[in-house]
Design an enzyme around this catalytic site. Structure first.
Site, PDB file in Angstrom:
ATOM      1  N   ILE A   1      30.188 -91.714  97.460  1.00 62.17           N
ATOM      2  CA  ILE A   1      30.112 -91.916  98.910  1.00 62.17           C
ATOM      3  C   ILE A   1      29.311 -93.195  99.184  1.00 62.17           C
ATOM      4  O   ILE A   1      29.677 -94.002 100.043  1.00 62.17           O
ATOM      5  CB  ILE A   1      29.446 -90.698  99.589  1.00 62.17           C
ATOM      6  CG1 ILE A   1      30.318 -89.448  99.410  1.00 62.17           C
ATOM      7  CG2 ILE A   1      29.200 -90.981 101.069  1.00 62.17           C
ATOM      8  CD1 ILE A   1      29.655 -88.148  99.881  1.00 62.17           C
TER       9      ILE A   1
ATOM     10  N   ASP B   1      14.286 -94.704  89.415  1.00 58.38           N
ATOM     11  CA  ASP B   1      14.273 -93.256  89.251  1.00 58.38           C
ATOM     12  C   ASP B   1      13.444 -92.731  90.420  1.00 58.38           C
ATOM     13  O   ASP B   1      12.234 -92.977  90.475  1.00 58.38           O
ATOM     14  CB  ASP B   1      13.633 -92.904  87.906  1.00 58.38           C
ATOM     15  CG  ASP B   1      13.559 -91.401  87.669  1.00 58.38           C
ATOM     16  OD1 ASP B   1      13.639 -90.632  88.650  1.00 58.38           O
ATOM     17  OD2 ASP B   1      13.405 -91.007  86.501  1.00 58.38           O
ATOM     18  N   VAL B   2      14.096 -92.010  91.344  1.00 57.42           N
ATOM     19  CA  VAL B   2      13.391 -91.628  92.580  1.00 57.42           C
ATOM     20  C   VAL B   2      12.268 -90.610  92.335  1.00 57.42           C
ATOM     21  O   VAL B   2      11.511 -90.303  93.255  1.00 57.42           O
ATOM     22  CB  VAL B   2      14.350 -91.105  93.677  1.00 57.42           C
ATOM     23  CG1 VAL B   2      15.319 -92.196  94.116  1.00 57.42           C
ATOM     24  CG2 VAL B   2      15.081 -89.851  93.229  1.00 57.42           C
TER      25      VAL B   2
ATOM     26  N   ALA C   1      20.748 -81.394  90.609  1.00 58.84           N
ATOM     27  CA  ALA C   1      20.238 -80.103  90.132  1.00 58.84           C
ATOM     28  C   ALA C   1      20.782 -79.898  88.725  1.00 58.84           C
ATOM     29  O   ALA C   1      21.890 -80.369  88.416  1.00 58.84           O
ATOM     30  CB  ALA C   1      20.685 -78.961  91.042  1.00 58.84           C
TER      31      ALA C   1
ATOM     32  N   TYR D   1      26.634 -73.424  94.966  1.00 54.71           N
ATOM     33  CA  TYR D   1      25.794 -74.512  95.504  1.00 54.71           C
ATOM     34  C   TYR D   1      24.310 -74.165  95.302  1.00 54.71           C
ATOM     35  O   TYR D   1      23.476 -75.030  95.090  1.00 54.71           O
ATOM     36  CB  TYR D   1      26.145 -74.786  96.962  1.00 54.71           C
ATOM     37  CG  TYR D   1      25.802 -76.200  97.398  1.00 54.71           C
ATOM     38  CD1 TYR D   1      26.364 -77.301  96.745  1.00 54.71           C
ATOM     39  CD2 TYR D   1      24.933 -76.442  98.456  1.00 54.71           C
ATOM     40  CE1 TYR D   1      26.060 -78.599  97.139  1.00 54.71           C
ATOM     41  CE2 TYR D   1      24.634 -77.736  98.861  1.00 54.71           C
ATOM     42  CZ  TYR D   1      25.196 -78.813  98.202  1.00 54.71           C
ATOM     43  OH  TYR D   1      24.892 -80.090  98.593  1.00 54.71           O
TER      44      TYR D   1
ATOM     45  N   LYS E   1      19.119 -79.141 100.165  1.00 55.03           N
ATOM     46  CA  LYS E   1      19.721 -79.826 101.322  1.00 55.03           C
ATOM     47  C   LYS E   1      19.138 -79.304 102.639  1.00 55.03           C
ATOM     48  O   LYS E   1      19.017 -80.068 103.604  1.00 55.03           O
ATOM     49  CB  LYS E   1      21.248 -79.665 101.308  1.00 55.03           C
ATOM     50  CG  LYS E   1      21.961 -80.441 100.208  1.00 55.03           C
ATOM     51  CD  LYS E   1      21.799 -81.947 100.318  1.00 55.03           C
ATOM     52  CE  LYS E   1      22.783 -82.685  99.411  1.00 55.03           C
ATOM     53  NZ  LYS E   1      22.539 -84.148  99.386  1.00 55.03           N
TER      54      LYS E   1
ATOM     55  N   LEU F   1      31.438 -87.907  91.366  1.00 59.96           N
ATOM     56  CA  LEU F   1      30.890 -87.576  90.050  1.00 59.96           C
ATOM     57  C   LEU F   1      29.967 -86.361  90.140  1.00 59.96           C
ATOM     58  O   LEU F   1      29.912 -85.530  89.229  1.00 59.96           O
ATOM     59  CB  LEU F   1      30.123 -88.792  89.503  1.00 59.96           C
ATOM     60  CG  LEU F   1      29.798 -88.789  88.015  1.00 59.96           C
ATOM     61  CD1 LEU F   1      31.058 -88.603  87.175  1.00 59.96           C
ATOM     62  CD2 LEU F   1      29.082 -90.073  87.627  1.00 59.96           C
ATOM     63  N   ALA F   2      29.242 -86.238  91.247  1.00 58.73           N
ATOM     64  CA  ALA F   2      28.329 -85.097  91.435  1.00 58.73           C
ATOM     65  C   ALA F   2      29.109 -83.774  91.442  1.00 58.73           C
ATOM     66  O   ALA F   2      28.617 -82.760  90.947  1.00 58.73           O
ATOM     67  CB  ALA F   2      27.533 -85.254  92.724  1.00 58.73           C
TER      68      ALA F   2
HETATM   69  C1  KAL Z   1      29.812 -75.837  96.685  1.00 58.28           C
HETATM   70  C2  KAL Z   1      30.131 -76.980  96.138  1.00 58.28           C
HETATM   71  C3  KAL Z   1      30.807 -77.018  94.789  1.00 58.28           C
HETATM   72  C4  KAL Z   1      29.937 -77.739  93.774  1.00 58.28           C
HETATM   73  C5  KAL Z   1      28.596 -77.054  93.521  1.00 58.28           C
HETATM   74  C6  KAL Z   1      27.458 -77.731  93.339  1.00 58.28           C
HETATM   75  C7  KAL Z   1      27.276 -79.162  93.550  1.00 58.28           C
HETATM   76  C8  KAL Z   1      26.054 -79.679  93.495  1.00 58.28           C
HETATM   77  C9  KAL Z   1      25.774 -81.144  93.735  1.00 58.28           C
HETATM   78  C10 KAL Z   1      24.808 -81.732  92.732  1.00 58.28           C
HETATM   79  C11 KAL Z   1      24.357 -83.088  93.273  1.00 58.28           C
HETATM   80  C12 KAL Z   1      25.526 -81.884  91.402  1.00 58.28           C
HETATM   81  C13 KAL Z   1      24.679 -82.234  90.207  1.00 58.28           C
HETATM   82  O1  KAL Z   1      23.492 -82.458  90.307  1.00 58.28           O
HETATM   83  C14 KAL Z   1      25.412 -82.302  88.889  1.00 58.28           C
HETATM   84  C15 KAL Z   1      24.509 -82.545  87.692  1.00 58.28           C
HETATM   85  O2  KAL Z   1      23.992 -81.308  87.216  1.00 58.28           O
HETATM   86  C16 KAL Z   1      25.304 -83.154  86.523  1.00 58.28           C
HETATM   87  N1  KAL Z   1      25.943 -84.414  86.880  1.00 58.28           N
HETATM   88  C17 KAL Z   1      25.361 -85.620  86.655  1.00 58.28           C
HETATM   89  O3  KAL Z   1      24.264 -85.748  86.154  1.00 58.28           O
HETATM   90  C18 KAL Z   1      26.149 -86.838  87.095  1.00 58.28           C
HETATM   91  C19 KAL Z   1      26.450 -87.680  85.864  1.00 58.28           C
HETATM   92  C20 KAL Z   1      25.349 -87.575  88.150  1.00 58.28           C
HETATM   93  C21 KAL Z   1      26.027 -88.814  88.668  1.00 58.28           C
HETATM   94  O4  KAL Z   1      25.215 -86.666  89.226  1.00 58.28           O
HETATM   95  C22 KAL Z   1      24.050 -86.643  89.914  1.00 58.28           C
HETATM   96  N2  KAL Z   1      23.956 -85.747  90.870  1.00 58.28           N
HETATM   97  O5  KAL Z   1      23.153 -87.412  89.647  1.00 58.28           O
HETATM   98  C23 KAL Z   1      29.777 -78.249  96.795  1.00 58.28           C
HETATM   99  C24 KAL Z   1      30.938 -79.178  97.051  1.00 58.28           C
HETATM  100  C25 KAL Z   1      32.028 -78.526  97.875  1.00 58.28           C
HETATM  101  C26 KAL Z   1      30.407 -80.420  97.809  1.00 58.28           C
HETATM  102  C27 KAL Z   1      29.421 -81.248  97.007  1.00 58.28           C
HETATM  103  C28 KAL Z   1      29.865 -81.773  95.679  1.00 58.28           C
HETATM  104  C29 KAL Z   1      28.196 -81.442  97.539  1.00 58.28           C
HETATM  105  C30 KAL Z   1      27.109 -82.274  96.966  1.00 58.28           C
HETATM  106  O6  KAL Z   1      25.935 -82.039  97.331  1.00 58.28           O
HETATM  107  O7  KAL Z   1      27.375 -83.205  96.177  1.00 58.28           O
END
Ligand code: KAL
Length: 255
Positions: free
Chosen positions: A20, A64-65, A95, A156, A163, A195-196
């Site tokens: 985004i 790194d925040v 998370a 989530y 959030k 990616l998240a």
């Molecule tokens: C209900 C929805 C379905 C998905 C559920 C959880 C999503 C959580 C978002 C959170 C930011 C994801 C992570 O932190 C993933 C992390 O454990 C592993 N991934 C990574 O490290 C990648 C490489 C990096 C780039 O990601 C991060 N975060 O640094 C929610 C959906 C419908 C909507 C979403 C996706 C909402 C959201 O908050 O992003």
């Protein structure tokens, strides 16, 4: 004339071209803003630096925040290069994967603290260091959130709580900085395959529900979010602060 002509924007949270934050960077550039990108780590730098170059963004900074030192260094550099800042975008959340499945009852102290620190406290930390640069230009801060802050969605889990803290922080920050002419808002975006979202269960079901039930009967795009980001960061929204603005095809009004 673009809506953001001459404005300087620092954006946190580009991970790849589906982010985004990246759609926001491109839209800001198109509206005449100068853009700087802050990235989380060296693995992400490999993707972010070429993207930055493609829109003529000359400033790319590691941050790194979780680190106050990193945050201080970023704003010191922005102060040196730009002398001020008009727009700060926070599009950062994390998370542990283990926390994003199964029962919310299994949330750990460590997992909770980590999600809160990276996804919610970081907004306060960034805003604090940005304030001296933002005040000169009546700048604004923009965060990204999700409806899971307000309603329960499968998987989530701890991110919903983080959030919720982020959304409350938007309101408290808006009150704290309003007297200095600075605005703070968030966009609550509908489900987007970033990616998240990759590798976390339940995304398809949620997106399917949105396209079936939302007033507009479709899912949103990154560009839909970027359009609202341009508006909220422009003079058009100069009396708008402390808002959680949904860009979700209207899904949140449906009972
Ligand atoms: C209900 C929805 C379905 C998905 C559920 C959880 C999503 C959580 C978002 C959170 C930011 C994801 C992570 O932190 C993933 C992390 O454990 C592993 N991934 C990574 O490290 C990648 C490489 C990096 C780039 O990601 C991060 N975060 O640094 C929610 C959906 C419908 C909507 C979403 C996706 C909402 C959201 O908050 O992003």
């Amino acid at each position: 004339m673009g809506l953001l002509e001459g404005k300087k924007a620092l954006i946190f949270g580009v991970a790849n071209e589906k982010s985004i934050a990246w759609a926001i960077a491109e839209a800001f550039k198109k509206e005449g803003a100068e853009v700087a990108l802050a990235y989380a780590n060296e693995a992400i730098a490999k993707r972010v630096i070429p993207l930055a170059e493609s829109i003529g963004a000359t400033i790319t900074l590691p941050c790194d925040v979780r680190s106050d030192d990193d945050i201080k260094a970023v704003f010191a550099e922005i102060g040196k290069k730009w002398g001020g800042l008009d727009i700060l975008v926070h599009s950062v959340a994390f998370a542990n994967k283990d926390e994003l499945k199964g029962s919310f009852l299994s949330t750990t102290r460590e997992g909770f603290t980590m999600a809160m620190d990276i996804s919610a406290y970081s907004l306060i930390a960034l805003a604090k260091e940005a304030m001296p640069l933002l005040t000169a230009s009546n700048g604004n801060v923009l965060a990204l959130t999700y409806y899971g802050a307000q309603k329960v969605f499968p998987n989530y889990n701890v991110m919903g709580v983080a959030k919720a803290a982020l959304e409350a922080s938007v309101r408290y920050l808006a009150e704290a900085v309003g007297q200095d002419g600075v605005r703070v808002n968030a966009i609550s975006a509908g489900p987007l395959r970033t990616l998240a979202a990759a590798g976390v269960g339940g995304f398809n079901q949620i997106a399917g529900h949105v396209s079936a039930k939302a007033p507009l009967r479709r899912n949103i795009t990154q560009e839909d979010v970027a359009g609202a980001a341009v508006y909220l960061s422009s003079e058009l929204a100069k009396a708008v602060t402390g808002e959680i603005h949904f860009v979700d095809s209207g899904y949140n009004i449906i009972g």
